[in-house]
Design a protein around this motif. Sequence first.
Motif, PDB file in Angstrom:
ATOM      1  N   ALA A  34       0.825  -1.206   0.000  1.00 25.70           N
ATOM      2  CA  ALA A  34       0.000   0.000   0.000  1.00 25.70           C
ATOM      3  C   ALA A  34       0.863   1.262   0.000  1.00 25.70           C
ATOM      4  O   ALA A  34       0.627   2.192  -0.771  1.00 25.70           O
ATOM      5  CB  ALA A  34      -0.929  -0.008   1.212  1.00 25.70           C
TER       6      ALA A  34
ATOM      7  N   THR B 177      -3.445  -1.864  -5.001  1.00 25.75           N
ATOM      8  CA  THR B 177      -3.232  -2.149  -3.589  1.00 25.75           C
ATOM      9  C   THR B 177      -3.913  -3.440  -3.168  1.00 25.75           C
ATOM     10  O   THR B 177      -3.364  -4.237  -2.424  1.00 25.75           O
ATOM     11  CB  THR B 177      -3.760  -0.993  -2.725  1.00 25.75           C
ATOM     12  OG1 THR B 177      -3.319   0.212  -3.307  1.00 25.75           O
ATOM     13  CG2 THR B 177      -3.259  -1.110  -1.316  1.00 25.75           C
ATOM     14  N   THR B 178      -5.127  -3.651  -3.664  1.00 29.00           N
ATOM     15  CA  THR B 178      -5.826  -4.874  -3.269  1.00 29.00           C
ATOM     16  C   THR B 178      -5.767  -5.914  -4.375  1.00 29.00           C
ATOM     17  O   THR B 178      -6.639  -6.765  -4.482  1.00 29.00           O
ATOM     18  CB  THR B 178      -7.291  -4.589  -2.924  1.00 29.00           C
ATOM     19  OG1 THR B 178      -7.864  -3.871  -3.998  1.00 29.00           O
ATOM     20  CG2 THR B 178      -7.418  -3.849  -1.640  1.00 29.00           C
ATOM     21  N   ASN B 179      -4.711  -5.867  -5.185  1.00 33.15           N
ATOM     22  CA  ASN B 179      -4.560  -6.879  -6.226  1.00 33.15           C
ATOM     23  C   ASN B 179      -3.892  -8.106  -5.610  1.00 33.15           C
ATOM     24  O   ASN B 179      -2.762  -8.046  -5.152  1.00 33.15           O
ATOM     25  CB  ASN B 179      -3.695  -6.301  -7.343  1.00 33.15           C
ATOM     26  CG  ASN B 179      -3.503  -7.266  -8.467  1.00 33.15           C
ATOM     27  OD1 ASN B 179      -3.631  -8.471  -8.291  1.00 33.15           O
ATOM     28  ND2 ASN B 179      -3.199  -6.746  -9.622  1.00 33.15           N
TER      29      ASN B 179
END
Lengths: 185, 199, 194
Positions: free
Chosen positions: C84, C113-115
């Motif tokens: 992040a 970031t949320t991959n």
Amino acid sequence: MKNIWRIALSLTVVCVAAVFALAVVNSVTQKEIERRSEEELEKALQRIAPFAQEFKKWETLPEAQDSIKDLSILEVYEALQEGKREGLVFRVSTSGYGGPIILLVGISEEGKLTGMEVLEHQETPGLGSNIESADFLNQFIGKSLIDPFEINRDIEAISGATISTRAIVRACQGLASYWEEVREQ
Amino acid sequence: MKEFWDCFKNGIVGENPVLRLMIGLCSVLAVSVRLENCLFMGAAVIFVLTGSNLVISAIRNFVPNEVRIPIFIVVISTFTTIVDLVMKAYLPALSEALGVFIPLIVVNCIIMARAEAFASRKPVILTIADSLGMGVGYTLVIAAIGVVRELFGYGQFFYHQIFPSSYQGMMIMILPPGAFLLIGIYIALLNHFHRRDNL
Amino acid sequence: MSAMDLFKIFISAALVDNIILARYIGLCPYIGMSSNVANSLGMGMAVTFVMVLASIATWALWNFIFVPLGLEYLQIMVFILVIAVLVQLLEAILKKTVPNLYQAMGIYLPLITTNCAILAVTFFGVDYNYNLLQVVVYSIGVALGFTIALLLLAGIREKLRFSKVPQFYQGYPIVFISTCLLAIAFMGFKGLVK
């Protein structure tokens, strides 16, 4: 400015709480994980060499000659019966179709396979993964290391998974020559 | 009470996270070869989803808006790590089978999306309903895929042989392509019924 | 460590163990960002950039700080926070220094970031006990595989627009059916690396 302090404070509080919670959980689970993995290994060794009461790990591994292709020796255990060595258990890695295959193989003092188990593999599910099946592995147990280990002669291949079968057979052949080198030690 | 029920139902039918919103797909496809794996994966997701959203909802009035995302991440990863450690310690075989997909719950979009869209705005009680609904909705889809893959792939149901032992097993169901195929068919079926209802 | 071994790591990361088609990781951006070729190329670039940097950063942290201190249980939290922070930094730096590149992949960065693909690669990098060079080669391989899969699907989807798809298969269902066929094709790579 006041806002900055609030942000910093809230972040710190949350992080400290999270780390504290995890440390508590970890201290409980860590011991359990270690205990289990030791127990698992002990059980697997016991299945591979049922005659032994005790196992001693070799601290140093004798260097293998280059006759052993595609086989790396990871660990060697002495199987002791009443303090006397009755066989050796090898943890080895060979390359299969989908990646490394980790095997645990027991060899008695007379050079007979006392047991074999697949610890890890990445073979194709439904085909190569059958190397784990008892039907396949039982063919090896009781065989002598001087046997030819030839597919379709004394070893029946898994249909649709010749490469996976060959990986196991090659591991046995390699192990035979390694065993010949280290048996006197 | 009615509100509670509506929030719960929303996750299962109205906004099913997997089939409707297309999120949280990775683990659905990856672990669904065995029904048992599916149920434990579902349980892990429900635990992380409910636990972290409960905390997020409880502290929502103290968290400054600027750092809400990092705080969500810290809370979610704490719960994920707890699940991961507990599974490793007490269910080692399952932890092996589910592999990296347990730690990956932390980036499961369902959880972040619900934290942002629901938990950070609504009271604790409704958040619990919403999280449980979403979690159950996720579990139902993953189990629906798992049951078909295990049955046709291995001829088994919860490791019990259903088809005669001469059944060879459909390889494609165990391998990645089968998972993609099945979820495609499921969404098509859902579209089909949905459209018919609307006529 | 010979060049051949590195090449093997690279090929199996990109093709044999393709992160999307063989390991089911990173499906959200795969489905979401593949509607046209330009988008998927931008996403692929952004993922490659972040994946390599994140792998190096987490590898160093893991081997020099977390393992020596016995803090392995903080892995998940720290890795996701590192990613992040990295994405935020990258966004700020690119905006100031290379505006052209920022234009091309800036909008994809926040999505990363949320991959899960990025996080998974950082986990695998330390799991496999790779050294630094291997981690770099591995992460480039995975990122390339990700981009290939994304581009292939984007190409198919652009063609699909002109095909007659049964009504209730339109939209996501046909995308998944195409993915199924792609995955079958990629299974042909199995056994390529020994």
